[in-house]
Design a protein around this motif. Sequence first.
Motif, PDB file in Angstrom:
ATOM      1  N   GLY A 331      58.476  14.832  62.181  1.00  0.00           N
ATOM      2  CA  GLY A 331      58.524  13.711  63.123  1.00  0.00           C
ATOM      3  C   GLY A 331      57.696  12.288  62.461  1.00  0.00           C
ATOM      4  N   SER A 335      54.456  11.649  66.805  1.00  0.00           N
ATOM      5  CA  SER A 335      55.169  12.509  67.539  1.00  0.00           C
ATOM      6  C   SER A 335      54.779  13.735  68.228  1.00  0.00           C
ATOM      7  CB  SER A 335      56.391  13.024  66.562  1.00  0.00           C
ATOM      8  OG  SER A 335      55.696  13.721  65.583  1.00  0.00           O
ATOM      9  N   TYR A 518      59.902  14.415  68.473  1.00  0.00           N
ATOM     10  CA  TYR A 518      59.626  12.978  68.971  1.00  0.00           C
ATOM     11  C   TYR A 518      59.107  12.771  70.018  1.00  0.00           C
ATOM     12  CZ  TYR A 518      60.755   8.077  69.604  1.00  0.00           C
ATOM     13  OH  TYR A 518      60.803   6.740  69.789  1.00  0.00           O
ATOM     14  N   HIS A 537      70.833  15.608  66.516  1.00  0.00           N
ATOM     15  CA  HIS A 537      70.386  14.763  67.302  1.00  0.00           C
ATOM     16  C   HIS A 537      70.277  13.633  66.824  1.00  0.00           C
ATOM     17  CE1 HIS A 537      67.427  13.003  70.039  1.00  0.00           C
ATOM     18  NE2 HIS A 537      67.504  13.909  70.690  1.00  0.00           N
ATOM     19  N   TYR A 539      68.236  11.047  66.764  1.00  0.00           N
ATOM     20  CA  TYR A 539      66.888  10.987  65.855  1.00  0.00           C
ATOM     21  C   TYR A 539      66.876  11.714  64.738  1.00  0.00           C
ATOM     22  CZ  TYR A 539      61.836  10.864  65.123  1.00  0.00           C
ATOM     23  OH  TYR A 539      60.571  10.556  64.342  1.00  0.00           O
ATOM     24  N   THR A 540      67.067  13.001  64.538  1.00  0.00           N
ATOM     25  CA  THR A 540      67.340  13.670  63.321  1.00  0.00           C
ATOM     26  C   THR A 540      68.354  12.831  62.385  1.00  0.00           C
ATOM     27  OG1 THR A 540      67.268  15.621  64.624  1.00  0.00           O
ATOM     28  CG2 THR A 540      67.495  16.089  62.255  1.00  0.00           C
ATOM     29  N   ILE A 557      64.574   3.373  60.801  1.00  0.00           N
ATOM     30  CA  ILE A 557      64.884   3.532  62.195  1.00  0.00           C
ATOM     31  C   ILE A 557      64.120   2.527  62.859  1.00  0.00           C
ATOM     32  CG2 ILE A 557      64.538   5.261  64.157  1.00  0.00           C
ATOM     33  CD1 ILE A 557      63.808   7.108  62.209  1.00  0.00           C
ATOM     34  N   VAL A 561      57.454   4.626  67.357  1.00  0.00           N
ATOM     35  CA  VAL A 561      57.275   5.827  68.638  1.00  0.00           C
ATOM     36  C   VAL A 561      56.261   5.011  69.577  1.00  0.00           C
ATOM     37  CG1 VAL A 561      56.474   8.170  68.912  1.00  0.00           C
ATOM     38  CG2 VAL A 561      57.280   7.499  66.845  1.00  0.00           C
ATOM     39  N   PHE A 573      63.922   9.182  73.302  1.00  0.00           N
ATOM     40  CA  PHE A 573      64.342   8.291  72.134  1.00  0.00           C
ATOM     41  C   PHE A 573      65.246   7.283  72.551  1.00  0.00           C
ATOM     42  CE2 PHE A 573      67.108   7.926  68.459  1.00  0.00           C
ATOM     43  CZ  PHE A 573      66.405   7.431  67.464  1.00  0.00           C
ATOM     44  N   ARG A 576      65.651   3.557  71.522  1.00  0.00           N
ATOM     45  CA  ARG A 576      65.578   3.471  70.237  1.00  0.00           C
ATOM     46  C   ARG A 576      66.931   3.872  69.683  1.00  0.00           C
ATOM     47  NH1 ARG A 576      60.496   5.657  66.865  1.00  0.00           N
ATOM     48  NH2 ARG A 576      61.391   4.439  65.176  1.00  0.00           N
ATOM     49  N   CYS A 577      67.831   4.384  70.680  1.00  0.00           N
ATOM     50  CA  CYS A 577      68.885   5.051  70.008  1.00  0.00           C
ATOM     51  C   CYS A 577      70.277   4.154  70.297  1.00  0.00           C
ATOM     52  CB  CYS A 577      69.278   6.262  71.070  1.00  0.00           C
ATOM     53  SG  CYS A 577      70.570   7.293  70.552  1.00  0.00           S
ATOM     54  N   CYS A 601      70.336  16.567  73.264  1.00  0.00           N
ATOM     55  CA  CYS A 601      70.948  15.290  73.414  1.00  0.00           C
ATOM     56  C   CYS A 601      71.988  15.625  74.543  1.00  0.00           C
ATOM     57  CB  CYS A 601      71.091  14.841  72.238  1.00  0.00           C
ATOM     58  SG  CYS A 601      72.118  13.379  72.039  1.00  0.00           S
TER      59      CYS A 601
END
Lengths: 612, 316
Positions: A331, A335, A518, A537, A539-540, A557, A561, A573, A576-577, A601
């Motif tokens: 992370g 995180s 995260y 996910h 984030y991944t 990204i 965080v 997340f 930011r997604c 998710c």
Amino acid sequence: MRLPPARVAIPATLIALLVIAALAAPLLGLPDPVRQNVVRRLAPPTADAWLGRDEFGRDVLSRLIWGARTSLFVAVSATAIAAIVGTLLGLIGGWFRGVAELFTVRVADVVLCFPPILLALLVVTVLGPGGGTLILMLSILYTPGFTRVAYGEILSARSMDYVEAVRALGATTPRILARTILPNIAGPLLVQFSLTLAAAIVIESGLSFLGLGTVPPTPSWGLMIRGARATMDQAPLLLLWPCLVLTATILAINLLCDALRDLVDPRSASASALHGLGARLLPGLVTAGQGPTGLAVRDLRVAIETPNGPIEPVSAVSFDVAPGETLAIVGESGSGKSLTATALLGLLPRTASAAGAAVFDGRDLLTLDDAAMRALRGNRIAMIFQDPMSSLNPVHAVGTQVAEASRAHRTLSKPAARAEALALFRRVGIADPERRLDAYPHEFSGGMRQRVMIAIAVANRPALLIADEPTTALDVTIQAQILDLLADLRRETGMSLIFITHNLGIVAEIADRVVVMYAGHVVEQGGVAEVFAAPLHPYTQALLAAVPAEDANPVPIQGTVPPPSRFPDGCRFHPRCSRATAACKEPQALREITPGRLVACIHVAPAREAVS
Amino acid sequence: MTFIASRLARTLFLAWLVATIVFLVLHLVPGDPAELLLSTGGAMPDPTAVAELRVRLGLDRPILAQYRDFVAGLMRLDLGRSLVDDYSVAGEIALRLPRTLELIFAATTLALVIGVPAGVYAAVHRGGRFDRVMSAVTAVLLAVPVFVLGTLLILVFAQMLRLTPAGGFVPFGRNPGQHLALLALPAIAIGKGLAAIVFRMMRASVLDTLSADHVRTARAKGLSNARILAHHVVRNAFTPVLTVLGLHMGALLGGTVLVEYVFNWPGLSTPLIRAVEGRDYPMVVGIVLTISGLFLLINMIVELLYGVLDPRVRAR
């Protein structure tokens, strides 16, 4: 910056009262402080002389107040002169450097080589005692202090952006010094001013006490103490009053000075120290296992008390580490990776607490008492840290620090522990181990120090080794060697390894399984191969996209965080997604998509993923 | 070895600078020392007497020649003779310096013996009752001037309780018990400020060290708290204390001058104060240089001790 008002108010009021009394002395209708009345010498307190009379029958209260006038006048004048001259010298020396620096700052340094009172006595010898001498001498004495403070501040200020900016605009030097720099270094100078004021009062009274300062019959606290000393067997109170007033004055100035310093230098204030501690902790820690020697972490939460209320930088973290397995926890900074690991070893700072469960060897690590935890640490569970520079004690030879780990858990003679340390050094690949055992940490390179840390960690053949970003501080080739060493050791000893990192490249190299964290939550978990092949996910996916690869440019990204005090609701997340919807603001559970593959998710549809 | 040699060279250089400044203060300040010395009560001194004294003090010679003689004298440890009683300045210092050194040593020892353990204890039990009480106690100790504390100690222990004599001196060889009894109060008065500073610094430094990475490593090894404290915290935490010890020595030596006077301790302070009053230049210069030299020497020892405590310093 909030300060307890009393801390400032009480000493400030005391000082204000003293200054007002001193200034208003002629208006208070006090008896003449120098008029003698030998008939009533040493008279006890009466209605016309509240504190009694001294050895010449003079009114003590009046002398105390007029004495304040003397002391404060001398101290304030001398400090003001020293402040103006000293600051100018420091500014000139710090701004122009070179020859100017030699003639200002270096000269000041030499004056500081004298014990203050000796320099004072030297000046009195030449000029004779008296008020003028006192002011001149104290100014000389304290000018270097201001020079040093101004010099130090200007050196750091002149390189700052705002000064650079004004310079670029073409401002003249005096203008920059007066308008830009002086206001910014005013704080430290103010602190120096009050420190000096207190010191000047002490020296003035001390010299007067010796009969070398203020000349009688001028009232002065030091002279009053000198006079009362001779008659202390008959009138001890006479001694007490000036002692009390003098000490209270210094105490008030010192206390005000402490409060000022906290205001001016927030680094020393306790509130911000706590804040800094919290920030340092957020890059986290890790652990894992299951079964007899594995680790099972369930619903781990870490809470930290901060001046602004409690925060929870790690929430509901669950994972397992099987014996002999390597689990990577991945992370960005913040995180909660490192905090997780620290919590498992019971090494959280005192402001932090952990809840949940972490079962290892059939016992819950989070409920063990200090002694039981200590018996495990460095023994069954060991840890290596990110920064090998600071993680070793600089004042002990490295061999001692390795032997100490063995001896902490087993009864071992010193020579036996040393022999063991030698073997460990060989094992972790330290060249010339016999000689290196007696070397100190600063004589090692970063990679070698990390090898020493690993030797310490594996000294007692732990069942679980937690490595918290062990290669982050090292360069790439050394990184690879350390990773190889850790992998070899794991194979040899069958220990489990929790590897905390933000570097996905390392994860692919060393780990069997990976936990992605995260903002204090686990967002995805699974075998390394599966997660890397098909991250679920967002984030991944974003993390993987941010890694430079042969066939694609890295995509950073967006954003950072959030701090734990501002974790968003629902999926943390989602701000930011790119796939965020209103439903993302609802709490997300970690769901098992395929066996051993978990994700949190709502956009991941379990059935279809499983079928394809 | 290079480390020691470089510190020694630096100290000698500073000593030379200090001596030069003393020389300059005496010779470049407006006014004729001979005239000042002979002018009592504002009357103009006799010009022939002034001229004689100028010759006797060597003030009639060129300033550079005077400076050369001054430095040469220092190297031979010849500090001249007192203008008042014609004693040899060096002889007077040799007689009294050991007594001053004894006081300084006793005060410093006292400050360390009390300040260090108390600081460690307060840090380990941060926020506890002891910690809070000590924070107030040290504030008062730092505020009370040494001569005030000395005088009050006499008032309480000698005048009111009659536990100790009000001051004075008995050679150790003649009566060791009495000697130590007379040493106690002055040592407390001189050492109080240093004890408070050592306490505060030790407390802050231990707190700092407790959160250091290497202490986390020590905890991760599973060491006992006692071993961590003794082996990994206190020794590391002591270095900043050493720094303030050096910085505070100037104040401590100044305090010694005052306290010796308060307690009639026959160290360097009695002749110094008498010499300042009587403008006995050679005596003032000799004693000021001796105490300043002591200050530089102590600071050099402090710097050498860094090397003992912290192997990283030795490498530099």
